[in-house]
Design an enzyme around this catalytic site. Structure first.
Site, PDB file in Angstrom:
ATOM      1  N   GLU A  21       2.891  56.561   9.134  1.00 48.78           N
ATOM      2  CA  GLU A  21       2.873  57.243  10.424  1.00 48.78           C
ATOM      3  C   GLU A  21       1.442  57.257  10.932  1.00 48.78           C
ATOM      4  O   GLU A  21       0.602  57.981  10.421  1.00 48.78           O
ATOM      5  CB  GLU A  21       3.436  58.661  10.256  1.00 48.78           C
ATOM      6  CG  GLU A  21       3.992  59.213  11.539  1.00 48.78           C
ATOM      7  CD  GLU A  21       2.930  59.820  12.413  1.00 48.78           C
ATOM      8  OE1 GLU A  21       2.494  59.133  13.361  1.00 48.78           O
ATOM      9  OE2 GLU A  21       2.501  60.936  12.146  1.00 48.78           O
ATOM     10  N   CYS A  62      -1.173  63.384  16.871  1.00 47.61           N
ATOM     11  CA  CYS A  62      -0.733  61.983  16.916  1.00 47.61           C
ATOM     12  C   CYS A  62       0.227  61.733  18.064  1.00 47.61           C
ATOM     13  O   CYS A  62       0.275  60.630  18.592  1.00 47.61           O
ATOM     14  CB  CYS A  62      -0.134  61.552  15.581  1.00 47.61           C
ATOM     15  SG  CYS A  62       1.076  62.684  14.950  1.00 47.61           S
TER      16      CYS A  62
END
Ligand SMILES: *[C@@H]1O[C@H](CO)[C@@H](O)[C@H](O)[C@H]1NC(C)=O
Ligand SMILES: *[C@@H]1O[C@H](CO)[C@@H](O)[C@H](O)[C@H]1NC(C)=O
Ligand SMILES: *[C@@H]1O[C@H](CO)[C@@H](O)[C@H](O)[C@H]1NC(C)=O
Length: 628
Positions: A324, A362
């Site tokens: 990720e 993010c």
């Protein structure tokens, strides 16, 4: 997000009905929980020592600074938080530079070996627990987190320099959501499931079960010290695994409290606290961890540069990795009349999307792509909001004057950010405010970047391509829906995305054509607050955590094919016809071919199938003749 809706309700005439609705849903759920969830699953209360630094009466002194091998200032390129010096980590608060405690000695290879072997030992018994027993641990954690929001938020604020509201959203809300989702829906994702069979195998019964993998690991980033730490633990434990978590050394200080909480919950429910291990280590030892043959899966959350190293290392023992990475998330703002009318809401959601955790998120909104009729209005709305953001530390400010935006984790990125901004300006972008590091008058050792608004940004500029992870509102103009999507798709990243609009057709076009792992419509990051599968494509990584997919990713998906009960009752089971047994007969090939045709041609039509059946019977008869 829901909170926005509630506060909006509170302002307006919808207040009463909105709150009543929530109360009704809450009451029904609480009653059903009370009635249906048995005593055996109720949360257990427990206590763990709370770090003294989190108590308001704690007297901060220079005690730690004066002792021993404090790194000299010249060893600390001004000011990078959490200096590693002579192999030790010196945790500091980025909001004002204070030392948080004594230096931390990172784990070495032998500490990693013992952590993994203790976890492996504890997992043997844990793998046999029922979902009810695992739910009890999660309920116990849920109760602790809800009862200790203050302390957990304070630990996150100290370690990362963020504000309390940012921590409430990004650390607490998402964690209790994940706990609750797993308690309510986790078992469904991991129940055995029946799978279809076919004509030739009609006497078979097929099942898929999800078994624990063993020991898994998670290497997580510093932007959410609590949530990033506990989130992989929740999934790993529920799937029956033990887990080794490697937090970032930037925010390792608070993880000693967080691991105590998790282990406290396990102990309170009479399970081994060895199931969860906290390994604080530096890059060299991290490489040893990620290539360790004792691990069965690694979840990596961090930068692309480090991901290459982790995957290379994990490849040594062929350990699967869920990767990720960051994103350059677009928010497309359409210009239909309803969207223009609700521009205040759009602007305030975008503000949170961009400035939550000072942009160190993010799925932070990194590009706002506005259509012509709304572009200038949006610019006019957000500019005063951005210039009036108050920067600071929650540690000193009075409750009446809380900061809007906190510190950055380190100043390492500042020169790069300033260069990206100035070259964008040189290429025609307009800088409305911010654009450089901010030296805070009250916190000379704090690390701040001025909230920045840049408009007239085009996809050719490097700033529109690179992930910033900073409090920068980039406004881009698109001529129409088509070109907005083209701009949205123009980066190497594809993690999350937002679309603001009320023309169903245009919104659906954006949802469908934007390359991304997740899309929120008229919202920011809402998919995360609903525990949907999370992850990206392209340069944003691969694999999913969260949701059913996340739990299954931490499981051995075991496929079982056995004879159905009715077939067993009738004595039907696989028998290889004599002519196909070794050594094969000369008609073996014809029989085999006809069997395949009979098994599969019926999907194409009746006449084809009948032809195959005839060929099969003929071949079998020839076979029988020959056999006689
Ligand atoms: C690893 O660290 C432990 C404790 O910090 C220490 O006792 C041990 O000697 C170290 N081992 C190696 C191989 O350096
Ligand atoms: C744990 O074990 C102790 C001692 O056997 C028992 O008294 C206690 O009720 C158990 N706790 C739970 C949550 O099962
Ligand atoms: C955006 O990217 C997707 C996936 O690559 C593609 O299907 C779509 O056509 C693109 N849309 C535009 C307008 O470029």
């Amino acid at each position: 997000m829901l909170f926005d809706d509630i506060s909006r309700c509170c302002d307006g005439h919808l207040a009463i009905s909105g709150i009543l609705f929530l109360l009704l849903i809450g009451a029904l759920t609480a009653i059903s929980t009370h009635v249906f969830f048995t005593v055996g699953e109720s949360a257990v209360r427990f206590t763990v020592p709370i770090p003294p630094q989190l108590q308001s009466e704690y007297r901060w002194s220079r005690e730690h600074e004066d002792k021993g091998d404090e790194p000299p200032d010249e060893a600390r390129p001004c000011p990078i938080i959490c200096t590693v010096y002579h192999g030790r980590i010196y945790p500091r608060c980025p909001a004002d530079g204070r030392r948080l405690g004594p230096p931390v000695t990172p784990a070495n290879a032998s500490a990693i070996d013992s952590a993994i072997s203790a976890a492996a030992q504890a997992q043997v018994e844990w793998s046999q627990t029922s979902f009810a027993e695992r739910r009890r641990v999660l309920r116990t954690l849920l109760r602790y987190v809800l009862d200790h929001q203050e302390q957990i938020v304070a630990a996150c604020c100290l370690d990362s320099g963020k504000t309390k509201i940012d921590a409430c959203f990004g650390e607490i809300l998402v964690t209790v959501e994940k706990l609750q989702w797993t308690i309510k829906h986790g078992a469904r994702a991991l129940y055995r499931s029946r799978r279809p069979t076919n004509l030739l195998m009609c006497y078979k019964s097929n099942t898929v079960i999800y078994e624990p993998l063993g020991v898994v690991a998670a290497c997580v980033s510093w932007n959410y010290p609590f949530h990033n730490f506990i989130s992989p633990v929740i999934s790993a434990l529920f799937a029956g695994n033990a887990i080794v978590v490697k937090p970032s050394e930037q925010t390792c200080w608070s993880t000693f409290y967080f691991i105590d909480i998790i282990r406290g919950a396990l102990r309170a429910c009479n399970h081994s606290s060895d199931l969860v291990q906290n390994v604080v280590c530096l890059p060299e030892a991290a490489d040893y961890l990620t290539s360790h043959p004792g691990l069965n899966h690694i979840t990596f959350i961090g930068s692309r540069e480090i991901a290459h190293k982790v995957c290379t290392s994990a490849a040594k023992s062929l350990t699967p990795v869920t990767v990720e990475l960051g994103g350059k998330d677009p928010a497309i703002v359409l210009d239909d009349p309803t969207t223009i009318r609700t521009i205040d809401d759009v602007a305030s959601i975008l503000m949170r999307g961009v400035f939550q955790s000072a942009g160190q998120n993010c799925i932070g909104t990194e590009r706002v792509i506005a259509l012509p009729a709304i572009h200038d209005r949006l610019l006019a709305k957000v500019l005063p909001k951005i210039t009036s953001l108050r920067l600071g530390s929650v540690l000193h400010s009075s409750p009446n004057n809380p900061p809007d935006m906190g510190a950055m984790i380190s100043s390492r990125s500042f020169s790069r950010l300033e260069n990206l901004i100035s070259s964008a300006v040189a290429q025609g972008a307009t800088l409305h405010c911010g654009g450089r590091r901010h030296s805070h008058p009250e916190y000379p050792h704090g690390i701040y970047f001025a909230p920045t608004l840049l408009s007239n940004v085009t996809p050719e500029m490097e700033i529109a391509q690179a992930e910033l992870f900073a409090p920068v509102f980039l406004l881009m103009k698109a001529g129409d829906v088509e070109s907005a999507i083209r701009i949205a798709n123009s980066t190497n990243y594809a993690l999350g995305a937002s679309v603001f609009g009320h023309n169903r057709c245009d919104v659906q076009k954006c949802v469908k054509e934007i390359k991304a792992g997740m899309v929120a419509v008229n919202d920011f990051g809402a998919y995360y607050a609903c525990s949907l599968p999370f992850g990206g494509v392209k340069g944003s990584g691969y694999g999913r955590f969260g949701g059913d997919e996340g739990l299954r990713a931490l499981s051995n998906v075991k496929a079982i094919c056995e004879d159905s009960p009715w077939a067993r009752a009738l004595g039907i089971q696989t028998r290889i016809p004599p002519k196909l047994q070794y050594p094969v007969s000369s008609h073996g090939w014809e029989v085999c071919k006809a069997v395949v045709g009979t098994g599969y041609a019926y999907t194409l039509g009746l006449s084809e199938w009948v032809g195959c059946v005839v060929r099969l019977l003929t071949a079998l008869m020839k076979n029988a003749d020959q056999g006689r």
